[in-house]
Structure formats: C-alpha cells, structure tokens
Design a protein around this motif. Structure first.
Motif, PDB file in Angstrom:
ATOM      1  N   LEU A 435     -58.829 -33.661 -82.011  1.00 48.21           N
ATOM      2  CA  LEU A 435     -58.909 -33.842 -83.649  1.00 48.21           C
ATOM      3  C   LEU A 435     -58.294 -34.495 -83.493  1.00 48.21           C
ATOM      4  O   LEU A 435     -57.271 -35.630 -84.717  1.00 48.21           O
ATOM      5  CB  LEU A 435     -59.065 -32.448 -83.676  1.00 48.21           C
ATOM      6  CG  LEU A 435     -60.480 -32.230 -84.436  1.00 48.21           C
ATOM      7  CD1 LEU A 435     -60.812 -30.648 -84.506  1.00 48.21           C
ATOM      8  CD2 LEU A 435     -62.000 -33.145 -84.477  1.00 48.21           C
ATOM      9  N   THR A 436     -56.783 -33.977 -82.628  1.00 50.29           N
ATOM     10  CA  THR A 436     -55.226 -34.821 -83.021  1.00 50.29           C
ATOM     11  C   THR A 436     -54.797 -35.959 -82.485  1.00 50.29           C
ATOM     12  O   THR A 436     -53.477 -36.565 -81.638  1.00 50.29           O
ATOM     13  CB  THR A 436     -54.059 -33.644 -82.658  1.00 50.29           C
ATOM     14  OG1 THR A 436     -54.847 -33.283 -81.325  1.00 50.29           O
ATOM     15  CG2 THR A 436     -54.484 -32.010 -83.637  1.00 50.29           C
ATOM     16  N   LYS A 437     -55.993 -36.019 -81.210  1.00 51.11           N
ATOM     17  CA  LYS A 437     -55.222 -37.240 -80.330  1.00 51.11           C
ATOM     18  C   LYS A 437     -55.219 -37.849 -81.278  1.00 51.11           C
ATOM     19  O   LYS A 437     -54.024 -39.295 -80.444  1.00 51.11           O
ATOM     20  CB  LYS A 437     -57.011 -37.752 -79.584  1.00 51.11           C
ATOM     21  CG  LYS A 437     -57.929 -38.715 -80.247  1.00 51.11           C
ATOM     22  CD  LYS A 437     -59.326 -38.598 -79.676  1.00 51.11           C
ATOM     23  CE  LYS A 437     -60.650 -39.168 -80.452  1.00 51.11           C
ATOM     24  NZ  LYS A 437     -61.596 -39.319 -79.377  1.00 51.11           N
ATOM     25  N   ASP A 438     -55.027 -38.714 -82.599  1.00 55.87           N
ATOM     26  CA  ASP A 438     -54.528 -39.843 -83.001  1.00 55.87           C
ATOM     27  C   ASP A 438     -53.706 -39.523 -83.771  1.00 55.87           C
ATOM     28  O   ASP A 438     -52.902 -40.439 -84.768  1.00 55.87           O
ATOM     29  CB  ASP A 438     -55.792 -40.592 -84.092  1.00 55.87           C
ATOM     30  CG  ASP A 438     -57.119 -40.436 -83.747  1.00 55.87           C
ATOM     31  OD1 ASP A 438     -57.321 -41.752 -82.433  1.00 55.87           O
ATOM     32  OD2 ASP A 438     -58.379 -40.378 -84.072  1.00 55.87           O
ATOM     33  N   GLY A 439     -52.423 -37.934 -83.397  1.00 54.39           N
ATOM     34  CA  GLY A 439     -51.739 -38.071 -84.217  1.00 54.39           C
ATOM     35  C   GLY A 439     -51.388 -37.232 -85.100  1.00 54.39           C
ATOM     36  O   GLY A 439     -50.394 -36.478 -85.749  1.00 54.39           O
ATOM     37  N   ASP A 440     -52.723 -36.996 -85.331  1.00 53.53           N
ATOM     38  CA  ASP A 440     -53.028 -35.338 -86.893  1.00 53.53           C
ATOM     39  C   ASP A 440     -52.416 -34.134 -85.812  1.00 53.53           C
ATOM     40  O   ASP A 440     -52.114 -33.834 -85.271  1.00 53.53           O
ATOM     41  CB  ASP A 440     -54.091 -34.867 -87.529  1.00 53.53           C
ATOM     42  CG  ASP A 440     -54.655 -36.501 -88.284  1.00 53.53           C
ATOM     43  OD1 ASP A 440     -54.105 -37.336 -88.641  1.00 53.53           O
ATOM     44  OD2 ASP A 440     -56.231 -36.666 -88.165  1.00 53.53           O
ATOM     45  N   ASP A 460     -50.871 -23.622 -73.768  1.00 52.78           N
ATOM     46  CA  ASP A 460     -50.896 -25.340 -73.693  1.00 52.78           C
ATOM     47  C   ASP A 460     -50.160 -25.498 -74.492  1.00 52.78           C
ATOM     48  O   ASP A 460     -49.888 -25.812 -76.077  1.00 52.78           O
ATOM     49  CB  ASP A 460     -52.340 -25.947 -74.317  1.00 52.78           C
ATOM     50  CG  ASP A 460     -52.007 -27.528 -73.584  1.00 52.78           C
ATOM     51  OD1 ASP A 460     -51.318 -27.727 -73.462  1.00 52.78           O
ATOM     52  OD2 ASP A 460     -53.535 -27.749 -73.319  1.00 52.78           O
ATOM     53  N   HIS A 461     -48.654 -26.323 -73.714  1.00 53.41           N
ATOM     54  CA  HIS A 461     -47.496 -26.607 -73.927  1.00 53.41           C
ATOM     55  C   HIS A 461     -47.428 -28.228 -75.095  1.00 53.41           C
ATOM     56  O   HIS A 461     -46.532 -28.682 -75.782  1.00 53.41           O
ATOM     57  CB  HIS A 461     -46.229 -26.383 -73.251  1.00 53.41           C
ATOM     58  CG  HIS A 461     -45.756 -25.492 -72.634  1.00 53.41           C
ATOM     59  ND1 HIS A 461     -44.804 -25.591 -72.414  1.00 53.41           N
ATOM     60  CD2 HIS A 461     -46.383 -24.203 -73.477  1.00 53.41           C
ATOM     61  CE1 HIS A 461     -44.121 -24.004 -72.790  1.00 53.41           C
ATOM     62  NE2 HIS A 461     -45.214 -23.136 -73.190  1.00 53.41           N
ATOM     63  N   SER A 462     -48.653 -28.799 -74.473  1.00 55.52           N
ATOM     64  CA  SER A 462     -48.824 -30.047 -74.951  1.00 55.52           C
ATOM     65  C   SER A 462     -48.751 -29.909 -76.672  1.00 55.52           C
ATOM     66  O   SER A 462     -48.967 -30.922 -76.892  1.00 55.52           O
ATOM     67  CB  SER A 462     -49.950 -30.589 -74.331  1.00 55.52           C
ATOM     68  OG  SER A 462     -50.907 -29.970 -74.230  1.00 55.52           O
ATOM     69  N   LEU A 463     -49.434 -28.991 -77.047  1.00 52.47           N
ATOM     70  CA  LEU A 463     -49.990 -29.495 -78.669  1.00 52.47           C
ATOM     71  C   LEU A 463     -48.591 -29.308 -79.698  1.00 52.47           C
ATOM     72  O   LEU A 463     -49.079 -29.885 -80.583  1.00 52.47           O
ATOM     73  CB  LEU A 463     -50.480 -27.244 -78.934  1.00 52.47           C
ATOM     74  CG  LEU A 463     -51.668 -27.473 -78.433  1.00 52.47           C
ATOM     75  CD1 LEU A 463     -52.357 -26.425 -78.650  1.00 52.47           C
ATOM     76  CD2 LEU A 463     -53.365 -28.468 -78.875  1.00 52.47           C
ATOM     77  N   GLU A 464     -47.917 -29.022 -78.672  1.00 53.45           N
ATOM     78  CA  GLU A 464     -46.021 -28.971 -79.837  1.00 53.45           C
ATOM     79  C   GLU A 464     -46.458 -30.185 -80.930  1.00 53.45           C
ATOM     80  O   GLU A 464     -45.643 -29.966 -81.437  1.00 53.45           O
ATOM     81  CB  GLU A 464     -44.829 -28.424 -78.863  1.00 53.45           C
ATOM     82  CG  GLU A 464     -43.550 -28.349 -79.672  1.00 53.45           C
ATOM     83  CD  GLU A 464     -42.538 -27.765 -78.982  1.00 53.45           C
ATOM     84  OE1 GLU A 464     -41.734 -27.430 -79.198  1.00 53.45           O
ATOM     85  OE2 GLU A 464     -42.769 -28.454 -78.141  1.00 53.45           O
ATOM     86  N   LYS A 465     -46.279 -31.062 -80.455  1.00 54.25           N
ATOM     87  CA  LYS A 465     -46.128 -32.621 -80.202  1.00 54.25           C
ATOM     88  C   LYS A 465     -46.617 -32.814 -81.799  1.00 54.25           C
ATOM     89  O   LYS A 465     -46.748 -33.267 -82.739  1.00 54.25           O
ATOM     90  CB  LYS A 465     -47.081 -33.602 -79.448  1.00 54.25           C
ATOM     91  CG  LYS A 465     -47.598 -33.502 -79.207  1.00 54.25           C
ATOM     92  CD  LYS A 465     -48.365 -34.745 -78.077  1.00 54.25           C
ATOM     93  CE  LYS A 465     -49.453 -35.904 -77.911  1.00 54.25           C
ATOM     94  NZ  LYS A 465     -50.011 -33.950 -77.158  1.00 54.25           N
ATOM     95  N   ASN A 466     -47.924 -32.150 -82.342  1.00 54.92           N
ATOM     96  CA  ASN A 466     -49.273 -32.149 -83.381  1.00 54.92           C
ATOM     97  C   ASN A 466     -48.834 -31.000 -83.812  1.00 54.92           C
ATOM     98  O   ASN A 466     -49.718 -31.007 -84.819  1.00 54.92           O
ATOM     99  CB  ASN A 466     -50.287 -32.387 -83.250  1.00 54.92           C
ATOM    100  CG  ASN A 466     -50.287 -33.275 -82.065  1.00 54.92           C
ATOM    101  OD1 ASN A 466     -50.581 -33.518 -80.930  1.00 54.92           O
ATOM    102  ND2 ASN A 466     -50.083 -34.594 -82.432  1.00 54.92           N
ATOM    103  N   LEU A 467     -47.918 -29.656 -83.583  1.00 59.71           N
ATOM    104  CA  LEU A 467     -48.036 -28.325 -84.595  1.00 59.71           C
ATOM    105  C   LEU A 467     -47.131 -28.258 -85.353  1.00 59.71           C
ATOM    106  O   LEU A 467     -45.681 -28.171 -85.479  1.00 59.71           O
ATOM    107  CB  LEU A 467     -47.574 -26.848 -83.247  1.00 59.71           C
ATOM    108  CG  LEU A 467     -47.697 -26.328 -83.617  1.00 59.71           C
ATOM    109  CD1 LEU A 467     -48.621 -25.792 -84.635  1.00 59.71           C
ATOM    110  CD2 LEU A 467     -46.751 -25.169 -82.841  1.00 59.71           C
TER     111      LEU A 467
END
Length: 577
Positions: A435-440, A460-467
């Motif tokens: 759901l956040t692949k487009d930057g949401d 999952d540390h990759s979530l941080e850019k959208n968190l």
C-alpha cells in the motif's frame, strides 16, 4: 614426621586447592557468559521495540559511521551535548560493532564485557574493602580465591543481567558510580580528600549522568548521604570548625567542577532539563508507592531481601559506616526515583548495586567465623543460588521443572522475547509495503508490546522511509498532527496501550474514532484486515480519503481539553500541546 613437614604439605595442598578452585571458577564463567548470551538471543524474536532496540540501532549506525570514515567523533560530542538518549554509552562498544557488525549477539556481549564484568569486579573490590572497617571486631583474610568467589557472586547477580540481555547499556553508569563510592570510602566521605581526589571524584560523579541522565537521582542520593555522614564525623572531631570548613570546601569545589563539566559538554541538555517537569511528563509511568515497594520485592526475592536487612542490622551492630552508607543511599535513590516514575529494569541498577554490597556483608561476616570447609560450602551455595536464580528469571523452560523452589527466588521473569502469531505480523507488513509502494506514509495508533510503530520498524527497517512516528504518551509527547495527516492509519481492536488508563489518549482517541468511524474518523476507509495479533488483538489498515480539516483538529482539541485544559493547537509546529 616433623611438624614443619606436615605444615609444608598442608599449605601445599591449600595452595593447590585455591589455584584449582580459582581456575575452575574462571573457566566456568568464561564459558558461561557467551554460551548464556547465545542461548538467550537464539530463542528471541526480534521484537526490540522502544529502548530495547533504540540503543541497538544507535550501536549499528555508529559502527557504520566509523567503518565509512564519517565524522563520528563530532557526532558523538553533539549527541552528548543535546540528546536525552545520547551515543556515549554505546561509543565504547564500537570495536564489537566493527567485528560483529549488526549482530545482536556481538552487541550484548559488548555490554557484558565492557560494562557488566567491570561492574562485578568493582562490586567485589568495594565489598572486600568495606570489610576492613570491621577489623576491630574480626579479621577477614582477603585472598585471590576469596576475591574471585565474591566476584563470581556479583557476576551471577541477575538484576545486573536483566537490562543487559534486553539490550540496555545503562549498566555502564555503575562503573563510575562504583569508583566514586570507593573514593568516598577511602577519603572518609571527602573529609581527607586531596585536590587530585576531588577532581577524580567530580569526573566520576558527572560520568553516570553523561551516560544516562536518570542517574541524576542516584548521584543526588549519594552526595546527600555522604554530606550527612561527613558532617556527622566533623561534629565528633576535636577540630570541628576546621573539618567542617574542609567538608564545605570539598563539596563546594566538586559542585563547581561538575557544573563546569555540564556546561562544557551538556549545556543544551541541562537547559532542557531545567525547563521540563519530568514528574508531569512521566505521570503516565507513575504508580502508587506501595505498589512500587511490592514490585521491588518481587524483583529482589526473599533471599536477597533478607540478606539486605541482615546486612543493615550487622552494620549497625559493628558500626560499619560504609555499609550503612550503601544502605541509606540505595533507599534514598528509590525514594527519589519513585516520586517521578515507576522503576524499570534498568533504573534499579544503582539501587541493587549498593543493596548487593549490603547483602554481601552478612555473608562475609559468616564466612570469617566458620571453618574452611564451611566457607567452601557457603561459597558453593551462594554461587549455585545465583546461577539458579538467573536460570529461573531468564529461561522459560525452568518454570515447569523448578516450581518447588520458586518461593526462594525472584518472581520476575525476563524470558527471551517471543511474538505470538508472527505470521500475522509478516502478513501485515507485506500488505503495508504494497500500500505504500507509491510513497504514501503511514502511522500506527498503538503502543504496547503487541503493536507499536517501533515494533514494525524492528521487524522490517525498510518501513522507516514511509513511517510517521506517532505520539504515544500524553504528558510527554502531546499530539503531533503529522501522524493524522499520514495517508494510512493502523488501528487495533481493542486499543493497545502500555501505561495507565487515560495517559495515552493521543493513541486511543484516534484509534477509536477511525475504527468506529465517527467524527474525524469518517475520513478513513478500511483497506486491509483484520490481522490477528498477540493476546487476541486484531489490527486493521485504513486509508484517509480526505484531508484533515481545521474543524477536525478543533474537535480533537476539545476532546483532549477534558483531561488537559491547557492544551492548544500550535499551528506553527503542527502540535496540540
């Protein structure tokens, strides 16, 4: 056979026995520590939320800075100057980060080797040094074997291990705190201190605070009790005025030196502390005093508690001032800290450091009046108790096998972190990434070990850019409107919080509105869920369908004003505070 030959044979056997015993203890401890840490971490899920993972992440990032030759030293100084959670306690662990890189095993081993083992060493040395004040009553022979046995006793003291295994480096503060205690003993509470001793003591007093700010309570308690005992000794002196003047000068110079260190290295942090009411900010962490006493006893257990009060009694009887100093400092530290918030597993460290010295005192008093065989049995019993206590506290498999001996030990259980329904968390993260692949962006309106933004980040540390990190504690965080402006919201049924009811409305109010679709919650539409999490909770993902309006914010403020009437919408900062 001549008598001298008998004596020679006897002492030869005694020497061999002591060397063999010392070697066996060292070998057992050397193998036990890494094996124990490895076992513990191997059985953990990586649910390192909040402080359990905060310093671990700082440790990893700091190691990366050094490996990539970034300006790590200036970053360290800036962090010490400004941050509540600064880099200082993990800076000494950098070699382990270089060798083990991002390994949790290397991180916990680093805390153990750099901080816990030196703390046990200082504890053993301190206790044996304090025994010299009893020379009018008894003579206690200090040998290499006796030191090693006392050292092993402190090394198996489970309150030292509890925060360490959870990845908290707070035990680092016990090293300077313990050395400061030793300096107080050797200088008779600074009444005979030279200027070199005063300088060293000032640095040692400042260091625990520099490592972890909450050590301020322990420092204040230590100085207060030391001043009282120093003044008491002055009134017993023939040169009362001269001694009082020396005491006032000594403590005054220490205060000036500590102030200079604070201004030089931590002026921004000190300024913020002076303008913050921590009793108000941590109101959600406060519990009733009697409940705190009960929790302290639950953590300590009946045997260590009995040893502490036996130590107090014997110290009064034998007039052992250092032991009485430790007892009063431990009690005063508890009283000061508990007035602000409930003690966590890291906050009890200085209390248990001083209390363990008091508790070890009656054991050594007993050991010097029994036979050599009795002393060996006493040592073996204490070490066995320490090891068994650690097993019961830290190894969940012991619950079913050792229930018969549980009344003798602490009721605290700090098992390896385990996440129930881990597959559901994985499914939640997978759907969230889609759901956040487009930057949401997304925010998590939950705050407990069941679900929190820091928990998902650790998975999952990759979530941080959208968190968008959410406010969690009312009095400390207020309400940051950024989380309400995130495109996605994760809510739970029922709401999950970790503090007293009503102290986390910044979590529960949005959660309830979004899940039950009322007031500003009508701006959200469910897009995923339910996800069956631990303890029967379910999580859902909602998508915001319209912007958050000024009317929505005013309504939220009105609801919060029922509890916090002074809170207002700060338009510039995007906060309700």
């Amino acid at each position: 056979m001549p008598d001298n030959q008998i004596d020679s044979s006897y002492f030869s056997f005694q020497t061999f026995f002591r060397i063999a015993l010392s070697g066996a203890i060292l070998l057992a401890l050397g193998a036990f520590i890494p094996l124990f840490i490895g076992y513990y971490i191997q059985h953990e899920d990586p649910a390192y939320l909040w402080d359990w993972g905060g310093y671990f992440n700082m440790y990893q990032n700091f190691g990366n800075m050094i490996r990539h030759k970034e300006p790590w030293f200036s970053t360290l100084l800036t962090s010490i100057r400004n941050d509540d959670y600064n880099l200082f306690p993990i800076s000494f662990l950098a070699p382990f980060s270089l060798v083990f890189q991002s390994s949790r095993f290397g991180y916990v081993c680093g805390i153990s080797l750099c901080y816990l083992i030196p703390t046990a060493f200082i504890s053993a040395f301190s206790l044996l040094s304090m025994m010299s004040y009893d020379k009018k009553h008894f003579h206690f022979p200090v040998t290499g074997t006796s030191f090693l046995c006392v050292f092993a006793f402190f090394l198996t003291f489970y309150p030292f291990w509890a925060p360490t295994l959870r990845g908290l480096p707070d035990i680092a503060g016990l090293i300077p705190l313990g050395l400061a205690t030793l300096l107080l003993m050797r200088s008779h509470f600074l009444t005979t201190a030279s200027w070199k001793t005063l300088v060293a003591f000032s640095v040692l007093v400042w260091l625990p605070f520099a490592l972890r700010r909450w050590y301020a309570f322990s420092i204040l308690a230590m100085l207060a009790v030391a001043c009282i005992l120093a003044a008491f000794s002055a009134f017993q002196s023939e040169n009362r005025k001269k001694v009082l003047f020396h005491i006032a000068r000594a403590y005054g110079l220490c205060g000036i030196a500590v102030g200079i260190l604070l201004i030089t290295f931590q002026n921004h942090l000190v300024f913020r502390i002076l303008h913050t009411s921590y009793q108000e900010a941590y109101a959600g962490y406060h519990i009733a005093f009697l409940m705190q006493l009960q929790l302290l006893y639950t953590t300590t257990g009946p045997c260590y508690t009995a040893l502490f009060w036996c130590g107090v009694f014997l110290a009064i009887k034998n007039k052992n001032i250092p032991i009485l100093f430790c007892a009063n400092t431990a009690i005063l530290t508890f009283l000061l800290f508990s007035h602000t918030q409930a003690l966590g597993i890291q906050h009890v460290l200085p209390i248990f450091f001083w209390a363990a010295l008091v508790g070890g005192y009656p054991v050594l008093c007993l050991s010097r009046i029994v036979s050599v065989t009795g002393r060996s049995l006493l040592t073996a019993t204490l070490l066995a108790y320490g090891l068994l206590a650690s097993v019961i506290v830290f190894v969940p498999q012991a619950d079913g096998r050792l229930q018969g001996v549980f009344p003798l030990f602490s009721k605290e259980r700090i098992a390896p972190l385990y996440v129930e329904h881990m597959s559901e968390y994985t499914r939640l993260i997978t759907r969230l990434k889609e759901l956040t692949k487009d930057g949401d962006t997304f925010a998590v309106f939950a705050s407990s070990a069941v679900l929190a933004d820091s928990l998902l980040y650790e998975f999952d540390h990759s979530l941080e850019k959208n968190l968008v990190w959410a406010s969690q504690v009312d009095a400390r965080d207020h309400l940051n409107l950024k989380e309400l402006r995130a495109a996605l919201a994760i809510v739970t049924d029922p709401p999950v919080t970790h503090l007293a009811k009503g102290s986390q409305q910044v979590i529960t109010l949005p959660n309830e509105c979004i899940f039950h679709q009322h007031d500003f919650g009508t701006a959200y539409q469910q897009v995923a869920g339910p996800f069956s999490l631990a303890e029967g909770h379910k999580a859902y993902i909602y998508h915001r369908t319209r912007p958050l309006s000024d009317e929505d914010i005013q309504w939220i403020q009105e609801q919060l004003n029922h509890t916090y009437p002074t809170w207002k919408w700060n338009r510039a900062a995007g906060m309700i505070e």
